[in-house]
Structure formats: C-alpha cells, structure tokens
Scaffold this motif. Structure first.
Motif, PDB file in Angstrom:
ATOM      1  N   SER A  92     -18.231  14.553  -7.865  1.00 21.75           N
ATOM      2  CA  SER A  92     -19.281  13.510  -7.871  1.00 21.75           C
ATOM      3  C   SER A  92     -18.974  12.373  -8.834  1.00 21.75           C
ATOM      4  CB  SER A  92     -20.654  14.095  -8.222  1.00 21.75           C
ATOM      5  OG  SER A  92     -20.967  15.129  -7.356  1.00 21.75           O
ATOM      6  N   ILE A  93     -17.703  12.035  -8.960  1.00 24.88           N
ATOM      7  CA  ILE A  93     -17.328  10.919  -9.848  1.00 24.88           C
ATOM      8  C   ILE A  93     -16.664   9.809  -9.019  1.00 24.88           C
ATOM      9  CG2 ILE A  93     -17.118  12.349 -11.925  1.00 24.88           C
ATOM     10  CD1 ILE A  93     -14.057  12.253 -11.545  1.00 24.88           C
ATOM     11  N   PRO A  94     -16.693   8.575  -9.544  1.00 21.84           N
ATOM     12  CA  PRO A  94     -16.092   7.465  -8.790  1.00 21.84           C
ATOM     13  C   PRO A  94     -14.569   7.464  -8.822  1.00 21.84           C
ATOM     14  CG  PRO A  94     -17.539   6.645 -10.576  1.00 21.84           C
ATOM     15  CD  PRO A  94     -17.337   8.112 -10.787  1.00 21.84           C
ATOM     16  N   VAL A  95     -14.000   6.809  -7.825  1.00 21.09           N
ATOM     17  CA  VAL A  95     -12.555   6.587  -7.786  1.00 21.09           C
ATOM     18  C   VAL A  95     -12.317   5.075  -7.754  1.00 21.09           C
ATOM     19  CG1 VAL A  95     -12.434   6.778  -5.237  1.00 21.09           C
ATOM     20  CG2 VAL A  95     -10.380   7.135  -6.609  1.00 21.09           C
ATOM     21  N   ILE A  96     -11.375   4.647  -8.585  1.00 16.69           N
ATOM     22  CA  ILE A  96     -10.919   3.249  -8.535  1.00 16.69           C
ATOM     23  C   ILE A  96      -9.520   3.294  -7.936  1.00 16.69           C
ATOM     24  CG2 ILE A  96     -10.299   1.200  -9.870  1.00 16.69           C
ATOM     25  CD1 ILE A  96     -12.356   2.034 -11.970  1.00 16.69           C
ATOM     26  N   HIS A  97      -9.381   2.728  -6.757  1.00 19.34           N
ATOM     27  CA  HIS A  97      -8.110   2.837  -6.029  1.00 19.34           C
ATOM     28  C   HIS A  97      -7.406   1.478  -5.971  1.00 19.34           C
ATOM     29  CE1 HIS A  97      -5.224   4.007  -2.987  1.00 19.34           C
ATOM     30  NE2 HIS A  97      -5.609   3.000  -2.218  1.00 19.34           N
ATOM     31  N   LEU A  98      -6.104   1.481  -6.207  1.00 16.87           N
ATOM     32  CA  LEU A  98      -5.357   0.220  -6.167  1.00 16.87           C
ATOM     33  C   LEU A  98      -4.766  -0.038  -4.802  1.00 16.87           C
ATOM     34  CD1 LEU A  98      -3.974   0.661  -9.694  1.00 16.87           C
ATOM     35  CD2 LEU A  98      -5.209  -1.356  -8.920  1.00 16.87           C
ATOM     36  N   SER A  99      -5.021  -1.227  -4.295  1.00 18.67           N
ATOM     37  CA  SER A  99      -4.418  -1.627  -3.031  1.00 18.67           C
ATOM     38  C   SER A  99      -3.701  -2.964  -3.227  1.00 18.67           C
ATOM     39  CB  SER A  99      -5.460  -1.676  -1.912  1.00 18.67           C
ATOM     40  OG  SER A  99      -4.809  -1.867  -0.663  1.00 18.67           O
ATOM     41  N   THR A 100      -3.343  -3.595  -2.129  1.00 16.88           N
ATOM     42  CA  THR A 100      -2.371  -4.687  -2.215  1.00 16.88           C
ATOM     43  C   THR A 100      -2.740  -5.913  -1.387  1.00 16.88           C
ATOM     44  OG1 THR A 100      -0.060  -5.233  -1.686  1.00 16.88           O
ATOM     45  CG2 THR A 100      -1.097  -3.567  -0.322  1.00 16.88           C
ATOM     46  N   ASP A 101      -2.216  -7.049  -1.799  1.00 13.54           N
ATOM     47  CA  ASP A 101      -2.305  -8.292  -1.026  1.00 13.54           C
ATOM     48  C   ASP A 101      -1.549  -8.181   0.304  1.00 13.54           C
ATOM     49  OD1 ASP A 101       0.081  -8.063  -2.500  1.00 13.54           O
ATOM     50  OD2 ASP A 101       0.382 -10.230  -2.616  1.00 13.54           O
ATOM     51  N   TYR A 102      -0.615  -7.216   0.401  1.00 11.41           N
ATOM     52  CA  TYR A 102       0.172  -7.085   1.628  1.00 11.41           C
ATOM     53  C   TYR A 102      -0.633  -6.479   2.786  1.00 11.41           C
ATOM     54  CZ  TYR A 102       4.589  -8.515  -0.633  1.00 11.41           C
ATOM     55  OH  TYR A 102       5.594  -9.218  -1.262  1.00 11.41           O
ATOM     56  N   VAL A 103      -1.953  -6.276   2.615  1.00 12.70           N
ATOM     57  CA  VAL A 103      -2.789  -5.888   3.768  1.00 12.70           C
ATOM     58  C   VAL A 103      -3.056  -7.109   4.662  1.00 12.70           C
ATOM     59  CG1 VAL A 103      -3.941  -3.957   2.595  1.00 12.70           C
ATOM     60  CG2 VAL A 103      -5.009  -6.232   2.577  1.00 12.70           C
ATOM     61  N   PHE A 104      -2.726  -8.311   4.164  1.00 14.21           N
ATOM     62  CA  PHE A 104      -2.969  -9.529   4.949  1.00 14.21           C
ATOM     63  C   PHE A 104      -1.701  -9.991   5.666  1.00 14.21           C
ATOM     64  CE2 PHE A 104      -6.275  -9.886   1.555  1.00 14.21           C
ATOM     65  CZ  PHE A 104      -7.375  -9.775   2.394  1.00 14.21           C
ATOM     66  N   ASP A 105      -1.906 -10.751   6.751  1.00 14.09           N
ATOM     67  CA  ASP A 105      -0.731 -11.204   7.514  1.00 14.09           C
ATOM     68  C   ASP A 105      -0.104 -12.470   6.931  1.00 14.09           C
ATOM     69  OD1 ASP A 105      -2.389 -13.282   8.385  1.00 14.09           O
ATOM     70  OD2 ASP A 105      -2.634 -12.487  10.415  1.00 14.09           O
ATOM     71  N   GLY A 106      -0.859 -13.192   6.108  1.00 13.02           N
ATOM     72  CA  GLY A 106      -0.273 -14.361   5.446  1.00 13.02           C
ATOM     73  C   GLY A 106      -0.467 -15.667   6.191  1.00 13.02           C
ATOM     74  N   ASP A 107      -1.158 -15.612   7.322  1.00 13.82           N
ATOM     75  CA  ASP A 107      -1.315 -16.835   8.122  1.00 13.82           C
ATOM     76  C   ASP A 107      -2.439 -17.752   7.652  1.00 13.82           C
ATOM     77  OD1 ASP A 107       0.786 -16.038   9.640  1.00 13.82           O
ATOM     78  OD2 ASP A 107      -0.431 -15.254  11.309  1.00 13.82           O
ATOM     79  N   LYS A 108      -3.326 -17.242   6.828  1.00 10.05           N
ATOM     80  CA  LYS A 108      -4.447 -18.069   6.358  1.00 10.05           C
ATOM     81  C   LYS A 108      -3.900 -19.165   5.431  1.00 10.05           C
ATOM     82  CE  LYS A 108      -8.980 -17.823   4.128  1.00 10.05           C
ATOM     83  NZ  LYS A 108      -9.986 -17.030   3.420  1.00 10.05           N
ATOM     84  N   LEU A 109      -4.495 -20.331   5.500  1.00  5.27           N
ATOM     85  CA  LEU A 109      -3.986 -21.430   4.672  1.00  5.27           C
ATOM     86  C   LEU A 109      -4.623 -21.439   3.291  1.00  5.27           C
ATOM     87  CD1 LEU A 109      -3.773 -24.197   7.413  1.00  5.27           C
ATOM     88  CD2 LEU A 109      -1.945 -22.733   6.521  1.00  5.27           C
ATOM     89  N   GLU A 110      -5.824 -20.842   3.184  1.00  3.47           N
ATOM     90  CA  GLU A 110      -6.493 -20.792   1.882  1.00  3.47           C
ATOM     91  C   GLU A 110      -6.291 -19.400   1.265  1.00  3.47           C
ATOM     92  OE1 GLU A 110      -8.952 -21.500   4.651  1.00  3.47           O
ATOM     93  OE2 GLU A 110      -7.900 -23.417   4.658  1.00  3.47           O
ATOM     94  N   ARG A 111      -6.938 -19.224   0.113  1.00  4.81           N
ATOM     95  CA  ARG A 111      -6.924 -17.915  -0.524  1.00  4.81           C
ATOM     96  C   ARG A 111      -7.677 -16.898   0.318  1.00  4.81           C
ATOM     97  NH1 ARG A 111      -6.315 -17.468  -6.209  1.00  4.81           N
ATOM     98  NH2 ARG A 111      -5.255 -19.346  -6.902  1.00  4.81           N
ATOM     99  N   TYR A 112      -7.261 -15.656   0.241  1.00  4.55           N
ATOM    100  CA  TYR A 112      -7.958 -14.604   0.977  1.00  4.55           C
ATOM    101  C   TYR A 112      -9.159 -14.083   0.177  1.00  4.55           C
ATOM    102  CZ  TYR A 112      -4.354 -14.166   4.568  1.00  4.55           C
ATOM    103  OH  TYR A 112      -3.523 -14.391   5.631  1.00  4.55           O
TER     104      TYR A 112
END
Ligand SMILES: NC(=O)C1=CN([C@@H]2O[C@H](COP(=O)(O)OP(=O)(O)OC[C@H]3O[C@@H](n4cnc5c(N)ncnc54)[C@H](OP(=O)(O)O)[C@@H]3O)[C@@H](O)[C@H]2O)C=CC1
Ligand SMILES: Cc1cn([C@H]2C[C@H](O)[C@@H](COP(=O)(O)OP(=O)(O)O[C@H]3O[C@@H](C)C(=O)[C@@H](O)[C@H]3O)O2)c(=O)[nH]c1=O
Ligand SMILES: [Mg+2]
Length: 297
Positions: A92-112
């Motif tokens: 019953s405790i929280p988890v802080i999980h690290l993920s990545t910018d590489y989940v995006f395809d990179g086609d957006k022109l602005e910040r995600y």
C-alpha cells in the motif's frame, strides 16, 4: 523516509544515494538479489526492506542494443516495472517510476505535454511505454516521471562519451537535428525526494499520473556537445570542435525522435518542482568529471 530504489549502479540510483538529504534513507536494490529478468522474488525482496516509497529506476537503457534484444527490453522495462509497482501496491505504498521522452514520435513542432499522443519509434521507447501502462495498472498510487537525455558523473552517458572522445579527436561529428532537454541525474534525484515527501503525506489523486521532468531550456545533441567541450577548453585549454551533422549521416540501429522536448509545467503546477537550466547543471557535472582522477571517471 525510507526510499527503496531499483538498480544498483544506475545514474539516478547513484545520484539518489549521493544526495545528502536529512531524514532520507535510500536503499538500492538490484542484481543479484533483484533481477528484473526473473521477477518472482520481487515482492518478498522489497517487503523485507520496509520502504515507505519505491522508486522504479532500473531499466534496459541501451537504446540501439534493444532493437535486436526486444524480449529482454520488454521483460525488464514492461514486466519488471509492472512487478515493482505491484510489489509497492502489496505494501500500500506509492511507486515513482521513471520513463522517457522516447515514448514520443518526435513529429510535434512544440514541446510535448503529458496528454499528447504517444508513438514510440524504437523498441526501447515501446518497452518503456508499455512499462508506464504496467505500472499504472498495478498500483493506483503511481507517479510516472518522463525524463530525458540524462547525464551525471555516474555510469554511462553522452557527457562522458563526449569527454572521452575528446581525448583522442580534435573534431567530433554530432547530430544537430534532434531536439531535447538534457537532464542531470542529481536534479532528478532532488526532484524525486521532493515528490516522495509530498506523496507520502498527501493522497490527492491530482498528484498521481504522468509528469514530465527534464532540465529547463532546450538544445540539440551538437549544441550540447559544444557546450560540454567549451567547458573542457575553459578548464584545460584543450580545444575540440563539433561539426553539425544530420541524423541521416549518423546511422544507428534505433530511430530517435527529432523532437522530444518536454514541457514540465504540470510538475511545477502540482508539486511546485522545477528544474535548473541544463547549462548550469551540465557545467557542474563536467567540472566535477574534469577534477576527478581518471580511474574514478
Ligand atoms: N539515461 C537516460 O538518458 C534516460 C533514462 N531514463 C529512464 O530513467 C531511469 C534511470 O536511468 P539511468 O539511471 O540512466 O539508468 P542506467 O542505464 O544508468 O542504469 C540502469 C540500471 O538498471 C539496472 N538494471 C538493468 N537491468 C536490470 C535487471 N535485469 N535487473 C535489475 N536491474 C537492472 C542496472 O543495474 P546494475 O546496477 O546492476 O547495472 C542499472 O542500475 C530508467 O528507467 C530509464 O529508462 C529516461 C530518460 C533518459
Ligand atoms: C557518440 C555520438 C552520438 N551521436 C548521436 C547519436 C544520437 O542521435 C545522439 C545521442 O546519442 P546517445 O547514444 O548518447 O543517446 P541515446 O542513447 O539515444 O540517449 C537516450 O537514452 C535513453 C535511455 C533515453 O531515455 C533518452 O532520453 C536518451 O537520453 O547523438 C552523434 O551524432 N555523434 C557521436 O559521436
Ligand atoms: Mg545510449
């Protein structure tokens, strides 16, 4: 607060261990006692530590190697992450999980922003995205921190690669058409501790979910390299130049997003956490690396 963090020699784990925060105890768990490729003992191993929060940092991070090692990347980044989150849920405790910018395809022109559609273009990115889903499904008390371009004095990273290459070359060719936000593992560690402290006393649902956490400002890999090498020159007199090249001129097994700049406003809004400018933290890390005796680097 007792924080259990997965992975032993990883950059973020090492930075958490190096933090001198009062009242924070960081316990790193990794191979051999905790191998995410064989997660059957995860629950028991974590329970024994009696943590108040779990940071899920261990991952398969070799982006190019993952292209031909898909099963291991998914076993660690999806199933392993899910098992860690489930172990925290059991307690019953929280988890802080690290993920990545590489989940995006990179086609957006602005910040995600966090609500943007995902579309990973590599095995690593897909396995990390599946990891986000597995963590969220296993433990409702989750915070997923998508970070990017992590560097530190620890482990392997782009800053250390540039300094190593600069020992034997007078010019480095580096891609200038991939945009992102370099992030110091030390800054990530500080942010994690702040987030953990808040999470442990505030169960508001707004504090859960996906958040972007990256160094302030933005750059491309060539500019990042140039900044690293400008500090080398300033400190040692050695001049190494950077030649801008296109991604097409630097073939790699994995495709990388052309833009993976992250907007971190949500974290600031909900947690009051913001990150230093990437140049400030890069300068600190490069300076430290240049001061350390070679064997230690
Ligand atoms: N590095 C980067 O640029 C970025 C990283 N991230 C994410 O941030 C997190 C931390 O990254 P970072 O600190 O750079 O990672 P590192 O690459 O420095 O370290 C990876 C860690 O994962 C551990 N690990 C790998 N395989 C296993 C396994 N089978 N069982 C147990 N532990 C394992 C390693 O263990 P050992 O100590 O035994 O080697 C190591 O501690 C990761 O989740 C990563 O995906 C996100 C964006 C950018
Ligand atoms: C060494 C080198 C790299 N490059 C290019 C390749 C690539 O496009 C870019 C960065 O190379 P790297 O291999 O260091 O970066 P990469 O492994 O893609 O880094 C990624 O790691 C994972 C774990 C993440 O989650 C991402 O946020 C990101 O940090 O620079 C050059 O152009 N010239 C060079 O000499
Ligand atoms: Mg790499």
């Amino acid at each position: 607060m007792r924080i259990a963090v997965t992975g032993k020699s990883g950059q973020v784990t090492s930075a958490l261990q190096a933090l001198k925060a009062p009242d924070i105890q960081v316990i790193a768990i990794g191979r051999p006692e905790l191998d995410l490729l064989a997660p059957s003992m995860v629950g028991e191993t974590i329970a024994k530590l009696k943590p108040e929060i779990v940071v899920s940092s261990a991952a398969y991070t070799a982006v190019d190697k993952a292209e031909s090692d898909e099963a291991a990347a998914f076993a660690i980044n999806r199933d392993g992450a899910g098992a860690i989150a489930a172990a925290a849920a059991e307690l019953s405790i929280p988890v802080i999980h690290l993920s990545t910018d590489y989940v995006f395809d990179g086609d957006k022109l602005e910040r995600y922003v966090e609500s943007d559609p995902v579309g990973p273009v590599s095995v690593y990115g897909r396995s990390k995205l599946e990891g986000e889903y597995a963590v969220a499904a296993a433990n409702e008390k989750h915070v997923i921190l998508r970070t990017a371009w992590v560097y530190s004095t620890f482990g392997h990273n782009f800053v250390k690669t540039m300094l190593r290459l600069a020992e034997t070359r007078d010019e480095l060719s580096v891609v200038s058409d991939q945009l992102g936000c370099p992030t110091s593992a030390n800054d990530i560690a500080e942010a994690i501790v702040n987030i953990a402290a808040r999470l442990s006393k505030d169960s508001s649902p707004d504090l859960r979910g996906v958040f972007h956490l990256a160094g302030s400002g933005e750059t491309n890999w060539a500019e990042f390299a140039r900044y690293i090498l400008s500090i080398l020159e300033e400190k040692t007199g050695r001049r190494v130049t950077v030649r801008d090249i296109a991604t097409a001129d630097y073939p790699t097994a994995a495709k990388r997003p052309a833009n993976s700049r992250l907007c971190c406003d949500k974290l600031k809004r909900l947690y009051g956490v913001s990150m230093p400018e990437w140049q400030v933290s890069t300068r600190a890390v490069v300076t430290k690396l240049l001061e350390e005796p070679k064997e230690a680097v």
